[in-house]
Structures are given as structure tokens and as C-alpha cells.
Design an enzyme around this catalytic site. Structure first.
Site, PDB file in Angstrom:
ATOM      1  N   THR A 105      30.640  40.779  40.330  1.00  0.00           N
ATOM      2  CA  THR A 105      32.022  40.902  40.806  1.00  0.00           C
ATOM      3  C   THR A 105      32.426  39.787  41.762  1.00  0.00           C
ATOM      4  OG1 THR A 105      31.796  43.271  40.478  1.00  0.00           O
ATOM      5  CG2 THR A 105      33.700  42.549  41.749  1.00  0.00           C
ATOM      6  N   MET A 144      37.100  49.906  38.100  1.00  0.00           N
ATOM      7  CA  MET A 144      35.769  50.190  38.648  1.00  0.00           C
ATOM      8  C   MET A 144      35.709  49.835  40.138  1.00  0.00           C
ATOM      9  SD  MET A 144      32.854  49.082  35.936  1.00  0.00           S
ATOM     10  CE  MET A 144      32.712  49.810  34.300  1.00  0.00           C
ATOM     11  N   GLU A 180      48.674  49.314  34.656  1.00  0.00           N
ATOM     12  CA  GLU A 180      47.366  49.958  34.634  1.00  0.00           C
ATOM     13  C   GLU A 180      47.454  51.188  33.730  1.00  0.00           C
ATOM     14  OE1 GLU A 180      44.071  49.742  35.762  1.00  0.00           O
ATOM     15  OE2 GLU A 180      44.037  51.620  34.637  1.00  0.00           O
ATOM     16  N   ASN A 240      34.645  40.141  34.348  1.00  0.00           N
ATOM     17  CA  ASN A 240      33.266  39.716  34.115  1.00  0.00           C
ATOM     18  C   ASN A 240      33.102  39.030  32.758  1.00  0.00           C
ATOM     19  OD1 ASN A 240      32.757  41.002  36.520  1.00  0.00           O
ATOM     20  ND2 ASN A 240      32.054  42.896  35.577  1.00  0.00           N
ATOM     21  N   HIS A 248      27.958  45.861  33.881  1.00  0.00           N
ATOM     22  CA  HIS A 248      28.379  44.464  34.027  1.00  0.00           C
ATOM     23  C   HIS A 248      28.392  43.831  32.632  1.00  0.00           C
ATOM     24  CE1 HIS A 248      26.083  44.827  38.124  1.00  0.00           C
ATOM     25  NE2 HIS A 248      27.250  45.430  38.164  1.00  0.00           N
TER      26      HIS A 248
HETATM   27  C1  LIG Z   1      29.502  52.956  40.068  1.00  0.00           C
HETATM   28  C2  LIG Z   1      29.682  51.463  39.932  1.00  0.00           C
HETATM   29  C3  LIG Z   1      28.914  50.609  40.719  1.00  0.00           C
HETATM   30  C4  LIG Z   1      29.093  49.226  40.619  1.00  0.00           C
HETATM   31  N1  LIG Z   1      28.418  48.424  41.474  1.00  0.00           N
HETATM   32  C5  LIG Z   1      28.633  47.089  41.462  1.00  0.00           C
HETATM   33  C6  LIG Z   1      28.030  46.247  42.433  1.00  0.00           C
HETATM   34  O1  LIG Z   1      27.335  46.711  43.337  1.00  0.00           O
HETATM   35  N2  LIG Z   1      28.267  44.914  42.357  1.00  0.00           N
HETATM   36  C7  LIG Z   1      29.041  44.367  41.385  1.00  0.00           C
HETATM   37  O2  LIG Z   1      29.191  43.152  41.358  1.00  0.00           O
HETATM   38  N3  LIG Z   1      29.657  45.163  40.460  1.00  0.00           N
HETATM   39  C8  LIG Z   1      29.477  46.492  40.489  1.00  0.00           C
HETATM   40  N4  LIG Z   1      30.129  47.298  39.593  1.00  0.00           N
HETATM   41  C9  LIG Z   1      30.995  46.659  38.595  1.00  0.00           C
HETATM   42  C10 LIG Z   1      32.342  46.279  39.206  1.00  0.00           C
HETATM   43  O3  LIG Z   1      33.029  47.408  39.625  1.00  0.00           O
HETATM   44  C11 LIG Z   1      33.094  45.483  38.145  1.00  0.00           C
HETATM   45  O4  LIG Z   1      32.393  44.258  37.964  1.00  0.00           O
HETATM   46  C12 LIG Z   1      34.541  45.169  38.525  1.00  0.00           C
HETATM   47  O5  LIG Z   1      35.261  46.321  38.839  1.00  0.00           O
HETATM   48  C13 LIG Z   1      35.216  44.441  37.350  1.00  0.00           C
HETATM   49  O6  LIG Z   1      36.550  44.186  37.691  1.00  0.00           O
HETATM   50  P1  LIG Z   1      37.670  44.051  36.563  1.00  0.00           P
HETATM   51  O7  LIG Z   1      38.956  43.925  37.265  1.00  0.00           O
HETATM   52  O8  LIG Z   1      37.302  42.968  35.625  1.00  0.00           O
HETATM   53  O9  LIG Z   1      37.584  45.400  35.689  1.00  0.00           O
HETATM   54  P2  LIG Z   1      37.821  46.907  36.090  1.00  0.00           P
HETATM   55  O10 LIG Z   1      37.510  47.147  37.502  1.00  0.00           O
HETATM   56  O11 LIG Z   1      37.109  47.726  35.080  1.00  0.00           O
HETATM   57  O12 LIG Z   1      39.403  47.123  35.906  1.00  0.00           O
HETATM   58  C14 LIG Z   1      40.037  46.959  34.676  1.00  0.00           C
HETATM   59  C15 LIG Z   1      41.239  47.881  34.613  1.00  0.00           C
HETATM   60  O13 LIG Z   1      42.018  47.545  33.462  1.00  0.00           O
HETATM   61  C16 LIG Z   1      42.579  48.733  32.926  1.00  0.00           C
HETATM   62  N5  LIG Z   1      42.950  48.525  31.520  1.00  0.00           N
HETATM   63  C17 LIG Z   1      42.108  48.376  30.466  1.00  0.00           C
HETATM   64  N6  LIG Z   1      42.814  48.196  29.340  1.00  0.00           N
HETATM   65  C18 LIG Z   1      44.138  48.221  29.669  1.00  0.00           C
HETATM   66  C19 LIG Z   1      45.338  48.082  28.938  1.00  0.00           C
HETATM   67  N7  LIG Z   1      45.339  47.815  27.623  1.00  0.00           N
HETATM   68  N8  LIG Z   1      46.517  48.206  29.610  1.00  0.00           N
HETATM   69  C20 LIG Z   1      46.539  48.448  30.960  1.00  0.00           C
HETATM   70  N9  LIG Z   1      45.405  48.579  31.698  1.00  0.00           N
HETATM   71  C21 LIG Z   1      44.218  48.450  31.064  1.00  0.00           C
HETATM   72  C22 LIG Z   1      41.474  49.736  33.110  1.00  0.00           C
HETATM   73  O14 LIG Z   1      41.978  51.057  33.073  1.00  0.00           O
HETATM   74  C23 LIG Z   1      40.872  49.348  34.467  1.00  0.00           C
HETATM   75  O15 LIG Z   1      41.433  50.110  35.498  1.00  0.00           O
HETATM   76  C24 LIG Z   1      29.994  48.685  39.666  1.00  0.00           C
HETATM   77  C25 LIG Z   1      30.775  49.544  38.879  1.00  0.00           C
HETATM   78  C26 LIG Z   1      30.629  50.921  39.024  1.00  0.00           C
HETATM   79  C27 LIG Z   1      31.477  51.830  38.184  1.00  0.00           C
END
Ligand SMILES: Cc1cc2nc3c(=O)[nH]c(=O)nc-3n(C[C@H](O)[C@H](O)[C@H](O)COP(=O)(O)OP(=O)(O)OC[C@H]3O[C@@H](n4cnc5c(N)ncnc54)[C@H](O)[C@@H]3O)c2cc1C
Length: 501
Positions: free
Chosen positions: A478, A123, A33, A466, A432
């Protein structure tokens, strides 16, 4: 040599880790991370923290803006904003902008409010936890209905989703009002918005990524979560992923890790960035980028829906959901603010008052030209290829936005009086970002990965997040993302098991 390297610790990466760990407790799994750990239990949702701890956590995950209080950051940004842009640009605590001053080309609107999070949990420690299922054409046509439903059910369990079946109080009255207004033949019936929350005693707890990971450190001794570690690129040899080049953000040291499988879950915009940096550049990479149009408005609730007139019990906490249907390609949410467990940054006076919030999302008309592009010469804050977002609106999008406005007005009129006209949120505000590493049934140039999220043309490389969702959706993504990651991780674990046996 480790078994699995997972890049990114958000809900997608956490689902891969948990699923593989549950299937193969002796596996070695390294999750890297780029962002820091936040104090307290890993993956704990910020809404469950004290106000002071939440603020501390939010300030840590803002990447280049770490430590900057958001009010100051906004004031700083505002003077540079192009006044011709038609939106109110906002950013939430805990996040940082991709590019708040995009250089737009003719006909583009950009995604100027597109934001990211860098920290353990991604997120997934800040999210609002709305977890509706996808409906009708939001669903993925080349995954069988039974298969997709089973994956969604598993995702609901993993995220500890609560579904209100029937409510008698304020929410029940609002659901009935919305059903009278919006139910009809062929339309998905109005119901309640499921959320990844559960009650513990008299507290509502939000599911962060800690809920997904469970007790993985205990059950899988070979699991390690390494924070402040950037994946610079995936190593590819003879057409197969064999590991990654990592960088310790504290020392700057760069080193290689070899792995039997590599999984990139670095969010909707940075997963394609990692692939691009690795020289993996299929035609669809970064393209078909889409997010929902978003329109929010405040309503002064009428006497009929005055929260004070209803018991403040579990049944009144939550939102009414007007789900997506093909004939109405949008989703509406109606929340009495007084009953919102999610602490919205409006201040106590507002949340305690007789206000309702209407949040409508509409599906985008998918276009190849909507894309996140990466530079071969310029870099971002982390030294990764700099992003530029190309994003426009079609005639169909303009008609959809008008329908969004009309439905916002209809829903508002049914429960009270609007404070101000519904306004289209700045592009990127939905948080999203879908499509940039989309899945496809065949490798026809319009997708990046297969239905098990295996990147076309590179063996042993998986993606998640996503960005893999290939359909035009209004539902919060999500739940679907976790469902698809679970399917893929199950397949990945089976493959590893075959090697081991
Ligand atoms: C305030 C808020 C409210 C939300 N509400 C909703 C909701 O109600 N319902 C819903 O469905 N979704 C909601 N979302 C969106 C939801 O949080 C995301 O859809 C979800 O977190 C996506 O998951 P992910 O693992 O794909 O990405 P993320 O949660 O963004 O995690 C990706 C991680 O990868 C890391 N990363 C990136 N590049 C690199 C790299 N090169 N090397 C190492 N690490 C890296 C990042 O630092 C990050 O921590 C919301 C988001 C926020 C911020």
C-alpha cells in the site's frame, strides 16, 4: 462536465483526490464508490472504533455477504471446498470472496481465498497498516531512485507512518536476535516494521482513508464522494476517456457523467474489470497477476522474550521486520501478540498469552499466464463481467516456498517453540493482488499503463492501486501504491492546470 472522476474510494483513489484537490482547490472532483458508507466519520479506520461499531462497519462492506457474520459464512462455505486443495481457507470480517470454489484447470492452484471489500474507504478502513518500503528489485527500475524515494516519503507523510528507529525493550531484544540470524552481506538489514499509525494521547490510531483525504470537503468545495454508485464502464470517444456510465445501486438508475480526466482505482482485480467492461483490453490486461506467498506460524516465546519481563511502553508495540533482499526474496515479520495494537481475531486469551506470530511473505515468479480473466457473457453480483482466476506455480515458486518454510523455522527457533509447522496460506490470503494493470516503461504489450499510470492508447485515463506494481515483491504494497498514485495525480493536476491557464 466535471474535472476529474475517480472510481473507487480506497487508499489509491483517496490519494488521487487529495493530491488533485490540494493542487487545484477549485477543481470539481467526483469520487464514486460501489459500496455503502459506514456509520461515523468517512474513511475512519475500523480499528479505532468501538467493538460494536467495528462489527457494524465490517458487516456493511461485505458486498454480496453484507450482514452475514463471518463464522456462519465460513461454515456455509466449507462443505463446498475441494478437499484436494492444500490450504486452510480463511476470510476476514469485512471482506467477501471473489470465488471460493474456483474451477481449476490442470496445473493451476488458483487464488481461492482472494477477497475484496465494497464500502467507502475500501480495504483502507480495515487494513493492518504495515508500510515497509520496497527494497532492491522490488523497486521499480524505470523510476529514478530519487524520484521513487521522494514519492515514498510523501506517501509516508500522507499515511501518517510511524517508524520505530531504536527500541530498548522486547522489540529491541527481538530485533537483535533476528539480526544475528538474518543479517549478512548484500542483505537489507533487519529493522522494525513501519506502520501507518500514530499516538493520540494514550491511544494508537490507525490511518484509514480519512487520514489521506484530510478535510477535502472543506478545502475543495467541488469535491463529492458518492457512495453506492457503480461505475459500469468508462466512456471513450475518439481515443480519449470522457466520463463514465454510473449506476445508482439504490434505485438501479443508470446515468452518464462527463469528465476531463477519468481515474480507475477499483482495487487489484476490479480495476482491470472496469477497463474490460469499457472495451479497453490491451494484451497485458489482467495478466502477470501476482500476490506474495504467505506463511504464518505461532510461536510460544522463550523466557528470554517473555513480554511480562519487559516494560509495556510505546517501544514494545509493533513488529520486527526482516526485509526483502534479492538474495532472499522474502520478507519476515515477528510480532509479540501481547503487543499487537491491531486487534487480531484470536480472542483475548490468546492475545494476552506469551505468543508470537511469524508472518513471512515471498515474491512470486511473474508469469503472463497468471491472470484474472473476464467473461463477455456471465456477470458477477454487481452485474460486471464475471472473473475467473488462472494461477499456477513454477519450479522457482516451489523452491521459494521451501525457502520460506526454512526461514519460518529459523526465525521461530531463535525466539521460542513452534505451535505447529508453518503452513502455506491459501492463495489470495495476502490480499495484495498486483500486476493486473501493471505499469511499463514502454507500450510493448507487457504493461497496461505508463510510469504516470496513464493507460496506454487511451488519452486522459489513469489507473491506480496495487495492480499497477510491475515488480515481484514481498513487501506489503500500500505504501508503494500511494506513492505511485501521488506521482500520477501530481502529473494529472499539472495537465489540468495547463488547460485552465
Ligand atoms: C484486513 C486487511 C489487512 C491489510 N493489511 C495491509 C497491510 O498491513 N499493509 C498493506 O500494505 N496492505 C494491507 N492490506 C491491503 C490494503 O488495504 C490494500 O493494499 C489497499 O486498500 C488497496 O487500495 P486500493 O485503493 O487500490 O483498493 P481498495 O482499498 O480495495 O479500494 C477499492 C474500492 O473500489 C471500489 N470499487 C470496485 N469496483 C468499483 C466500481 N466498478 N465502481 C465503483 N467503485 C468500485 C471498491 O468497492 C473499493 O471500495 C490489508 C487489507 C485488509 C483487508
Amino acid at each position: 462536465m466535471i474535472d476529474v472522476l475517480i472510481i473507487g474510494s480506497g487508499p489509491a483513489g483517496s490519494t488521487y483526490a487529495r493530491t488533485i484537490g490540494d493542487a487545484l482547490p477549485t477543481a470539481s472532483i467526483l469520487m464514486v464508490e460501489v459500496g455503502p458508507r459506514v456509520p461515523g466519520e468517512r474513511g475512519y479506520h475500523t480499528m479505532n472504533m468501538t467493538d460494536a461499531a467495528r462489527t457494524e462497519a465490517q458487516l456493511l462492506t461485505q458486498g454480496p455477504d453484507a450482514g452475514i457474520e463471518r463464522a456462519a459464512a465460513l461454515a456455509d462455505i466449507a462443505p463446498g471446498i475441494d478437499p484436494s486443495l492444500e490450504f486452510r481457507q480463511t476470510i476476514l470480517p469485512g471482506l467477501f470472496f471473489v470465488d471460493p470454489r474456483p474451477k481449476l484447470q490442470a496445473g493451476e492452484v488458483g487464488l481461492p481465498a482472494a477477497s475484496m471489500v465494497s464500502g467507502v474507504g475500501g480495504m483502507g478502513i480495515h487494513w493492518a497498516t504495515s508500510t515497509p518500503r520496497p527494497h532492491q528489485s522490488e523497486r521499480i527500475p524505470f523510476i529514478s531512485a530519487d524520484d521513487l524515494d521522494a514519492a515514498l516519503t510523501h506517501a509516508e507523510q500522507l499515511l501518517k507512518v510511524t517508524k520505530l528507529q531504536d527500541a530498548t525493550g522486547l522489540l529491541g531484544a527481538m530485533r537483535k536476535a533476528m539480526a544475528d540470524e538474518f543479517d549478512g552481506p548484500g542483505l537489507t538489514p533487519v529493522g522494525y516494521l513501519p506502520t501507518a499509525t500514530h499516538w493520540e494521547g494514550d491511544r494508537v490510531l490507525f490511518s484509514g482513508t480519512g487520514v489521506i483525504l484530510g478535510e477535502l470537503e472543506r478545502t475543495v468545495p467541488g469535491f463529492e464522494l458518492r457512495s453506492e454508485t457503480l461505475a459500469r464502464r468508462v466512456l471513450v470517444e475518439n481515443g480519449a476517456a470522457v466520463g463514465a456510465e454510473l449506476q445508482d445501486r439504490r434505485t438501479g438508475e443508470t446515468y452518464e457523467v462527463r469528465a476531463t480526466r477519468v481515474v480507475v482505482c477499483a482495487d487489484g482485480l476490479r480495476t482491470p474489470q472496469v477497463l474490460f467492461a469499457s472495451g479497453i483490453r490491451p494484451k497485458a490486461l489482467g495478466h502477470y497477476l501476482n500476490e506474495h506467498f504467505q506463511m504464518a506460524s505461532f510461536v510460544q516465546l522463550s523466557d528470554e522474550f517473555d513480554p511480562a519481563a519487559y516494560p509495556a511502553d510505546e517501544q514494545s508495540l509493533g513488529s520486527v521486520l526482516i526485509p526483502f533482499s534479492d538474495a532472499r526474496p522474502m520478507q519476515g515479520g515477528v510480532t509479540p501478540l501481547a503487543n499487537s495494537a491491531y486487534k487480531l481475531p484470536f480472542g483475548d486469551d490468546v492475545t494476552r498469552s506469551r505468543l508470537g506470530i511469524l508472518a513471512w511473505y515471498a515474491a512470486k515468479d511473474l508469469q503472463y499466464s497468471d491472470a484474472v480473466e473476464f467473461s463477455d457473457t456471465e456477470t458477477d453480483f454487481y452485474g460486471m463481467p464475471k472473473m475467473a482466476i488462472r494461477y499456477g506455480r513454477t519450479e522457482r515458486d516451489l523452491a521459494t516456498i521451501e525457502e520460506l518454510r526454512q526461514n519460518s523455522l529459523r526465525s521461530a527457533a531463535r525466539i521460542g517453540t513452534l505451535h505447529e509447522e508453518p503452513a502455506l496460506a491459501a492463495g489470495g490470503s495476502s490480499l495484495h493482488y498486483q500486476g493486473a494493470v501493471r505499469m511499463g516503461e514502454t507500450d510493448d504489450g507487457a504493461s497496461v499503463c505508463d510510469p504516470y499510470l496513464r493507460v496506454w492508447g487511451v488519452d486522459h485515463l489513469y489507473v491506480g492501486g496495487n495492480g499497477v506494481i510491475p515488480t515481484a515483491t514481498a513487501a506489503n504494497p500500500t505504501l508503494t501504491t500511494v506513492a505511485l498514485a501521488w506521482r500520477a495525480a501530481t502529473e494529472l493536476a499539472r495537465g489540468l492546470e495547463r488547460i485552465g491557464s
